[in-house]
Structures are given as C-alpha cells and as structure tokens.
Design a protein around this motif. Structure first.
Motif, PDB file in Angstrom:
ATOM      1  N   PRO A  13      26.875  34.040  46.113  1.00 21.85           N
ATOM      2  CA  PRO A  13      28.106  33.905  45.320  1.00 21.85           C
ATOM      3  C   PRO A  13      28.980  35.151  45.439  1.00 21.85           C
ATOM      4  CG  PRO A  13      26.169  33.290  44.032  1.00 21.85           C
ATOM      5  CD  PRO A  13      25.662  33.930  45.285  1.00 21.85           C
ATOM      6  N   ALA A  14      30.277  34.944  45.335  1.00 22.48           N
ATOM      7  CA  ALA A  14      31.226  36.059  45.408  1.00 22.48           C
ATOM      8  C   ALA A  14      31.487  36.595  44.010  1.00 22.48           C
ATOM      9  CB  ALA A  14      32.525  35.601  46.055  1.00 22.48           C
ATOM     10  N   THR A  15      31.321  37.880  43.831  1.00 20.92           N
ATOM     11  CA  THR A  15      31.594  38.543  42.550  1.00 20.92           C
ATOM     12  C   THR A  15      32.760  39.503  42.747  1.00 20.92           C
ATOM     13  OG1 THR A  15      29.281  38.375  41.860  1.00 20.92           O
ATOM     14  CG2 THR A  15      30.654  39.990  40.724  1.00 20.92           C
ATOM     15  N   PHE A  16      33.735  39.409  41.860  1.00 25.24           N
ATOM     16  CA  PHE A  16      34.924  40.258  41.987  1.00 25.24           C
ATOM     17  C   PHE A  16      35.419  40.638  40.600  1.00 25.24           C
ATOM     18  CE2 PHE A  16      36.099  35.845  41.886  1.00 25.24           C
ATOM     19  CZ  PHE A  16      37.184  35.784  41.020  1.00 25.24           C
ATOM     20  N   GLY A  17      36.187  41.715  40.558  1.00 20.42           N
ATOM     21  CA  GLY A  17      36.733  42.200  39.294  1.00 20.42           C
ATOM     22  C   GLY A  17      38.151  41.712  39.070  1.00 20.42           C
ATOM     23  N   VAL A  18      38.483  41.432  37.799  1.00 21.01           N
ATOM     24  CA  VAL A  18      39.839  41.051  37.390  1.00 21.01           C
ATOM     25  C   VAL A  18      40.349  42.126  36.439  1.00 21.01           C
ATOM     26  CG1 VAL A  18      41.289  39.285  36.343  1.00 21.01           C
ATOM     27  CG2 VAL A  18      39.237  38.612  37.607  1.00 21.01           C
ATOM     28  N   THR A  19      41.513  42.680  36.725  1.00 23.03           N
ATOM     29  CA  THR A  19      42.115  43.733  35.905  1.00 23.03           C
ATOM     30  C   THR A  19      43.560  43.353  35.609  1.00 23.03           C
ATOM     31  OG1 THR A  19      40.730  45.376  37.014  1.00 23.03           O
ATOM     32  CG2 THR A  19      42.581  46.214  35.730  1.00 23.03           C
ATOM     33  N   TRP A  20      44.025  43.657  34.391  1.00 23.79           N
ATOM     34  CA  TRP A  20      45.384  43.303  33.997  1.00 23.79           C
ATOM     35  C   TRP A  20      45.951  44.368  33.071  1.00 23.79           C
ATOM     36  CZ3 TRP A  20      40.883  40.954  32.724  1.00 23.79           C
ATOM     37  CH2 TRP A  20      40.483  40.993  31.392  1.00 23.79           C
ATOM     38  N   LEU A  21      47.265  44.405  32.980  1.00 16.15           N
ATOM     39  CA  LEU A  21      47.939  45.298  32.039  1.00 16.15           C
ATOM     40  C   LEU A  21      47.811  44.704  30.646  1.00 16.15           C
ATOM     41  CD1 LEU A  21      51.227  46.287  33.903  1.00 16.15           C
ATOM     42  CD2 LEU A  21      49.129  47.599  33.674  1.00 16.15           C
ATOM     43  N   THR A  22      47.378  45.518  29.680  1.00 16.35           N
ATOM     44  CA  THR A  22      47.155  45.034  28.325  1.00 16.35           C
ATOM     45  C   THR A  22      48.445  44.992  27.531  1.00 16.35           C
ATOM     46  OG1 THR A  22      46.668  47.281  27.592  1.00 16.35           O
ATOM     47  CG2 THR A  22      44.814  45.922  28.291  1.00 16.35           C
ATOM     48  N   ARG A  23      48.406  44.259  26.420  1.00 13.70           N
ATOM     49  CA  ARG A  23      49.534  44.160  25.492  1.00 13.70           C
ATOM     50  C   ARG A  23      49.128  44.733  24.148  1.00 13.70           C
ATOM     51  NH1 ARG A  23      52.663  44.457  29.426  1.00 13.70           N
ATOM     52  NH2 ARG A  23      52.888  42.605  30.712  1.00 13.70           N
ATOM     53  N   ALA A  24      50.101  45.283  23.414  1.00 12.20           N
ATOM     54  CA  ALA A  24      49.792  46.114  22.251  1.00 12.20           C
ATOM     55  C   ALA A  24      49.111  45.351  21.120  1.00 12.20           C
ATOM     56  CB  ALA A  24      51.076  46.765  21.735  1.00 12.20           C
ATOM     57  N   GLU A  25      49.533  44.119  20.839  1.00 12.10           N
ATOM     58  CA  GLU A  25      49.062  43.428  19.654  1.00 12.10           C
ATOM     59  C   GLU A  25      47.851  42.536  19.898  1.00 12.10           C
ATOM     60  OE1 GLU A  25      50.106  44.004  16.717  1.00 12.10           O
ATOM     61  OE2 GLU A  25      51.793  45.277  17.221  1.00 12.10           O
ATOM     62  N   ALA A  26      47.443  42.343  21.121  1.00  8.84           N
ATOM     63  CA  ALA A  26      46.333  41.436  21.404  1.00  8.84           C
ATOM     64  C   ALA A  26      45.005  42.064  20.989  1.00  8.84           C
ATOM     65  CB  ALA A  26      46.307  41.073  22.880  1.00  8.84           C
ATOM     66  N   ASP A  27      44.132  41.242  20.371  1.00 15.65           N
ATOM     67  CA  ASP A  27      42.804  41.709  19.991  1.00 15.65           C
ATOM     68  C   ASP A  27      41.793  41.495  21.107  1.00 15.65           C
ATOM     69  OD1 ASP A  27      43.667  42.444  17.459  1.00 15.65           O
ATOM     70  OD2 ASP A  27      43.338  40.444  16.659  1.00 15.65           O
ATOM     71  N   SER A  28      41.970  40.425  21.872  1.00 15.99           N
ATOM     72  CA  SER A  28      41.043  40.121  22.965  1.00 15.99           C
ATOM     73  C   SER A  28      41.777  39.283  24.005  1.00 15.99           C
ATOM     74  CB  SER A  28      39.814  39.375  22.443  1.00 15.99           C
ATOM     75  OG  SER A  28      40.186  38.134  21.879  1.00 15.99           O
ATOM     76  N   TYR A  29      41.078  38.986  25.091  1.00 13.59           N
ATOM     77  CA  TYR A  29      41.666  38.222  26.190  1.00 13.59           C
ATOM     78  C   TYR A  29      40.672  37.172  26.671  1.00 13.59           C
ATOM     79  CZ  TYR A  29      44.870  42.150  26.254  1.00 13.59           C
ATOM     80  OH  TYR A  29      45.777  43.114  25.886  1.00 13.59           O
ATOM     81  N   THR A  30      41.202  36.038  27.099  1.00 13.66           N
ATOM     82  CA  THR A  30      40.400  35.001  27.738  1.00 13.66           C
ATOM     83  C   THR A  30      40.808  34.931  29.205  1.00 13.66           C
ATOM     84  OG1 THR A  30      40.214  33.711  25.703  1.00 13.66           O
ATOM     85  CG2 THR A  30      39.789  32.562  27.766  1.00 13.66           C
ATOM     86  N   VAL A  31      39.844  35.094  30.090  1.00  9.94           N
ATOM     87  CA  VAL A  31      40.081  35.010  31.529  1.00  9.94           C
ATOM     88  C   VAL A  31      39.507  33.681  32.009  1.00  9.94           C
ATOM     89  CG1 VAL A  31      39.719  36.087  33.770  1.00  9.94           C
ATOM     90  CG2 VAL A  31      39.931  37.513  31.726  1.00  9.94           C
ATOM     91  N   THR A  32      40.343  32.871  32.636  1.00 10.32           N
ATOM     92  CA  THR A  32      39.947  31.531  33.049  1.00 10.32           C
ATOM     93  C   THR A  32      40.118  31.392  34.556  1.00 10.32           C
ATOM     94  OG1 THR A  32      40.839  30.758  30.936  1.00 10.32           O
ATOM     95  CG2 THR A  32      40.166  29.085  32.502  1.00 10.32           C
TER      96      THR A  32
END
Length: 696
Positions: A310-329
């Motif tokens: 299986p291929a494993t890779f990292g996902v990185t993004w610029l965060t936003r000030a008011e968000a408590d968490s993120y869902t990556v789909t």
C-alpha cells in the motif's frame, strides 16, 4: 513568686511543642504555595477551546483559583467557573463538548462509566457525543449519547432541562421514579417534583452555540422553527439580556432570512408569542477561508516504497484560526463514498491507500459543537496512486515548480517515496553541467546547502532502483534577491481595535521548519513588543495598547543565522471621545421635496485631526447602504441633492479620527442620529377662476 523546677520544665515542653506546630504549619504552607499549581501527576481530561472574558479553574486538592486561557488543560476533579458577561467552552476526553454561560460553576470528574458533572448553578449546553451524567443537589440527570441539551438554574433549587434533540432520564434521590425528557421537551426539576412539558417553539435554527461560517464578508442567516402558534415575535440582540436589540419583528411565517449580518460577532435570539417564550439561543458568525492543501500537490503521483505494498503519504494544509479540528477524506475518482476518513486537531496526517487509481483529497474544518459547512471545504487535490514502486519518478512537493524561494544558504527539498535511495542535485540555469549542491539520502527529504545567488535553479531528484536504473523528476524555482518572508496579513497600513486579536499569516515556498514573528514599535526592531516562535504559517496576537507597529517573520535555520523577513507596518488606533451632534442636527424627519440639503455639525474632539461623516440608508433586516461619505477637518458637513433620496429611514454617522503618514492613529466610536425621509407633496397654488356675470 518563684516557680519550681517542675513548672519550668512544663513551660519548656509547651514552648517546644508550639515551635514544632508552627514549623510544620509553615512548611505545609510553603509546600502548598510552591506545589499548589503543579498538576503534572494528575490526569488531564480536557482542554479549554474558547474563552470570553473571565474563566477560572480550581483543583480539588488546592484552594486557589487559576485563570484559564484558550488551550489551557483541564484535569480530573477540576472546578470551572465563569464570571459576569463571560463564556467558556471546553472539550472533555477529545469529543465531549460543553459550553458554560456567564456566572456558571461546575465540577468535572471522570469515572469508569464516563464523565460526571456536578452542576452548581448558571447555564450549560452540550451535544453529548458520549453518555453524560449530571448531578444537581439531590437530582441526577443521565444524558444519552448524541443528545443536544441545555441546563439552566432558573432559581435557587430549581433547574430547567431543555432537550432539543435526543433524550435524558431524570431521578430525584429518595424516589424510585425515573422520568424521561425527549425531543423538544423541557423539564422543570426541583427536589420534590419533575414537571415535563412540550416546547412551544421546536426545531429552532440556528441552534445553541453554533458557529456560522462564511468565506465572504456578508452572510445570509436563515431563522427557522416549528410552532403551533400562528404568529411569533423574533428578537435578536448582541447580549443575553436583550438590552441591545438589533432586530424585533412579528411574523406569520416560520421562516425569516436576514442579510447581511456583521461578521465576527456573537448573537442571541428568542421567539415569543403571548405568554409563550422559547429558550435563548446564541450563535456566532465567523469569516474564514477554506483550508489550502499544500501537500501532496495537485496531479502528483504517489507510489509505495515497495512494489505491491500500500502507498502511504502525508497530507498537509494551511490551518484556519477558528477551526477546532479537521476531517481529511480520500475519495476514489468517480465515487461519492469515501475510501478513507480521518480526523485530526493538527494540520497534517498520514493516509494509506491500498488500491491504485485516481483519488481526490478534501480537507473540511470542524468547529465546536460540530459546526461545519460544505462551502468551507478545501479545493480538492487529485492524485494518482500506483502500485508499481519501480520506474516511476518521485513527485517533488517542495520547492514547488515555478515558486519563488527566499535566498538562504540552504533549502529543504521533499518528494514522495518511490524507492530505497535518492540522489538530489541543484543546478543553476545556464550551468547545467556542475551541480551547485548534491546529496545522497534514503529519506524523502533533504537539506541542501551551497553558495546560492539570486537566479533560477533546477532541482533534480533521482530514484535509484535496485536494478541499477534511475527515474528522475525535476522542478524549477527561483532564489529571490530580496531575502526573508513577507506577511500576507495584516496588509500594509491596516488598523485594528485595541481588544482585537490580530491575525498574522505568511507563506514560505521553501518550507522552513521554524519561524519567528517579531512585533516592534520601531522599524529597526530595537523595541520589541513580542517575539513568538511558530512551526505553522500563522499566529494571532492581541497587542492591547494603541500605537504604530512593525511586524516581520524571520526564518530560523540551524545551519545559518536568522533570516529577517520584510517589514509590514500597521496601527492600533487609540480611543478618543466620540463627537456629539449639535441640536440643530437632531432632525427627526425631512421632506425631500422641499429640503435641498442636510447639514450636520458637531463639537471639536481633542486628539482628532479630521472627521468622517456618512449618510446611511437603513433598510429592512438591518441592511445598510452608504449614500455619501465626507471626510473633513471641519466640525460640520453638508449632504446635498437630498431630493434623490428614496423615502425611508436614514442616519447620520460621525467618527472622529487622526492619521499619521496615512496610518490611522486615533479613532472614536461612531455617533449616529436616525431620521425619516418622506416625499410629501408641497402646497398647490390654485389658479383663480374667472367668473362672467351676464347683466341684462
């Protein structure tokens, strides 16, 4: 009188005992003072995620109260309280969120069956993602998982439990009776009685404590409810006591949409009809931008470390000030059902995909109490995943192709994993035969150093295969002659309120590992106000004191001195007295057919170099439209051509301000005076009629 030796011996023993007691008491006090706030041996059970004004906590073993900040930890057996005009939100065990209104006190403990909250007074609200038990004096409330509820002490010894969705069971001590409170029901609970009744207003939207998120500076807010009453009075205010009402209207509909409503504010609203009144709901409107995925890049190819794995890779993004968490789909191209769904409170995570093919990656921010909106989803990034580990060049993620990179003695390069080892070269365009820097590594990133100069370069990453072949990928970037980073926000010459949290954001194509945000009161940065280290591309600061400020973001690298960023200037204006309109300006109504202009005058304000006068039209649902604005050094302004004004409600708004080199240095609150404009007909001059009299 002479004491005998036995009496003296008793006195000595008594004195020694007193000293021992005093010494042990002093030592106990010393230990308590020096260890009273040491919670390292206790179990952390939660975190503060939001705080407005005053919030404190006290541990069961320590008498002193400690002030809480956002991200402050909470420990088992903590008491938490809020002050007047204060709110706090906390998250327990990573998923149970609880909101505390003003002057609320709770005690939190974690047991084998879950969390228990001792409610001492005030008001709390929660969406119970797990089973929750609440105690109030001799009453016990068990809230089922998934229940949206609020609990409020309406008088001493009496609480009101409101279930918006879900259910809870209530039991008083000394009785065997257990009552269930279900959807859209409220229970008045005393030590002697539990009275349940249905809510008159049901399924109300916006619900309690929700964040309404918009990427624009305006937002249409829909209000919706179910009710057995024909009419309802909708009241909206900016305070829970409804002293500052901004909307109050009776309607026959069960829907009402207001637009636009000011951003970055908290609102309170309720419904009433006769003697019936809904609970008070509150919501906030926040302007944010969707997350920006920076890795992997759109269109890149991801390959596993070994063929068939299986291929494993990292996902990185610029965060936003008011968000408590993120869902990556992760979606397979063409499918609506996700292949992988992961949640995180960070701005990066690893994903494993077992099958080859085209995939879409979407990052969705999550806000407290599960507030989210599809419009805040990131733009999808499409990637190609292949099961073949050989003969596929690595996808270079940084520096991105065509990017401009600050001139540094070293640069961080990274790429997707496709092989066991790599050879990385940097060539200067025009000198493609000799690399400026080269390195061999088994990792998928490398820090390359060299005597770099301004200009365009090529980065080459070659995957060294086991069969002796190589697969090479290249990208082109430019070393900028201007060293250091520049801020995206705040913009040059912008201004902020003294109590406002100022957002600082930047972008670094070279992806440095550590940054330093400096804010100073002088352009040479000799008088530093704050210096903050960050691993992200954004920070928030509250400066508090008025003044002109300078900010820059420096790059901290272990292999070189600190690289200073480019300077950005902004201001926090000081507060000055608001102008007062003269009595001559206190018109209540004008007739636009006979009034050619509107003149407003006001008093001179100390510290103001100019004044801004605006004529504003007030529409329905709090809409405002500026008709004309005059900036003047005088204490009067005249708005002409009033005959073009449509009939309706208007206001004159005056603001005192001062500037230095086009930077706002002083500003007052806005003074407003409202009036009505009508278009009445003027007096009609009746033409005399000629009367002929026939005389015979």
């Amino acid at each position: 009188m002479k004491k005998n030796s036995k009496s003296l011996s008793n006195d000595l023993i008594f004195t020694i005992i007193c000293f021992l007691i005093l010494g042990s008491t002093a030592y106990a006090l010393y230990v308590d003072i020096n260890t009273g706030l040491d919670f390292t041996r206790d179990q952390q059970v939660g975190t503060i995620i939001f705080k407005r004004n005053s919030a404190q906590r006290k541990h069961a073993q320590h008498p002193q109260w400690e002030h809480l900040e956002k991200t402050s930890p909470l420990f088992n057996n903590d008491s938490i309280r809020t002050g007047k005009d204060s709110d706090a939100r906390l998250i327990l065990d990573g998923e149970l969120e609880v909101a505390l209104r003003q002057q609320t006190l709770i005690f939190v403990s974690l047991h084998s069956r879950g969390f228990e909250i001792n409610f001492e007074g005030g008001e709390i609200h929660s969406i119970a993602k797990t089973r929750l038990q609440i105690k109030y004096r001799n009453s016990s409330i068990v809230v089922k998982q998934g229940t949206n509820f609020s609990l409020q002490e309406i008088e001493d010894g009496t609480v009101e439990l409101t279930i918006n969705k879900g259910s809870a069971s209530v039991k008083n001590a000394g009785t065997d009776s257990i009552k269930t409170v279900a959807d859209n029901e409220t229970a008045t609970i005393t030590s002697q009685n539990i009275h349940i009744q249905s809510l008159v207003f049901k399924n109300c939207y916006p619900p309690n404590n929700i964040l309404l998120i918009s990427s624009n500076d305006q937002m249409r807010v829909p209000f919706d409810w179910d009710s057995i009453t024909q009419t309802a009075q909708l009241t909206i205010a900016t305070d829970p006591e409804f002293k500052n009402q901004i909307f109050n209207k009776e309607t026959n509909s069960h829907k009402l949409e207001l637009t636009p409503m000011p951003m970055q504010m908290q609102y309170y609203w309720k419904l009433s009809s006769g003697n019936n009144e809904s609970p008070v709901y509150n919501f906030s409107i926040v302007q944010e931008r969707p997350p920006l995925i920076v890795q992997p890049s759109d269109g890149s190819t991801i390959t596993p470390a070994q063929a068939g794995q299986p291929a494993t890779f990292g996902v990185t993004w610029l965060t936003r000030a008011e968000a408590d968490s993120y869902t990556v789909t992760l979606y397979k191209d063409g499918d609506d059902q996700p292949v992988v769904t992961r949640e995180t409170r960070n701005n990066s995570l690893s994903i494993t995909a077992r099958d080859s093919g085209l995939y879409r990656i979407i990052v969705t921010p999550r806000y407290h109490f599960s507030s989210s909106t599809d419009s805040m989803q990131s733009e999808p990034v499409t990637i190609n995943i292949t099961n073949e580990a050989t003969h596929a060049g690595p996808a270079i993620t940084s520096p991105a192709d065509g990017s401009v990179v600050p001139l540094l003695p070293s640069i961080l390069a990274s790429w997707s994993s496709t092989g066991n080892s790599y050879r990385v070269n940097i060539y200067r365009i025009g000198n493609d035969d000799t690399p400026e820097a080269t390195i061999l590594t088994a990792k998928n990133s490398a820090l390359l150093s060299g005597d770099f100069r301004p200009g365009t370069y090529t980065l080459s990453v070659a995957s060294l295969n086991n069969d002796g072949s190589e697969d090479t990928t290249t990208t082109t970037f430019t070393f900028d002659s201007e060293p250091g980073l520049s801020l995206i926000t705040p913009s040059e010459g912008s201004n902020f309120l003294p109590e406002e949290s100022i957002p600082f954001s930047w972008k670094d194509p070279s992806v440095s590992l550590l940054y330093e945000l400096e804010i100073a009161s002088d352009s040479s940065f000799q008088t530093l106000i704050t210096k903050t280290k960050s691993k992200l591309f954004r920070e928030k600061e509250n400066l508090g004191e008025p003044g002109i400020y300078y900010a820059r973001v420096n790059i901290i690298r272990s292999d070189s001195p600190v690289i200073n960023g480019q300077t950005r200037i902004f201001s926090v204006p000081k507060k000055i007295e608001a102008p007062k309109l003269d009595e001559d300006s206190h018109l209540s109504e004008i007739n636009t057919t006979i009034t050619p202009s509107i003149r407003a005058s006001w008093n001179k304000i100390s510290g103001a170099g100019m004044y801004k006068a605006s004529l504003i039209q007030i529409g329905e649902a709090m809409t405002e439209k500026t008709v004309n604005t005059i900036t003047t050094a005088s204490t009067s302004a005249e708005f002409t051509n009033t005959r073009s004004l449509a009939p309706g409600r208007y206001c004159i708004e005056i603001t005192a301000l001062d500037k230095k080199d086009e930077l706002l240095t002083a500003q007052s609150d806005k003074t407003r005076h409202y009036f009505l404009a009508s278009r009445q007909e003027g007096l009609k001059i009746k033409t005399p009629q000629t009367i002929f009299i026939l005389v015979k």
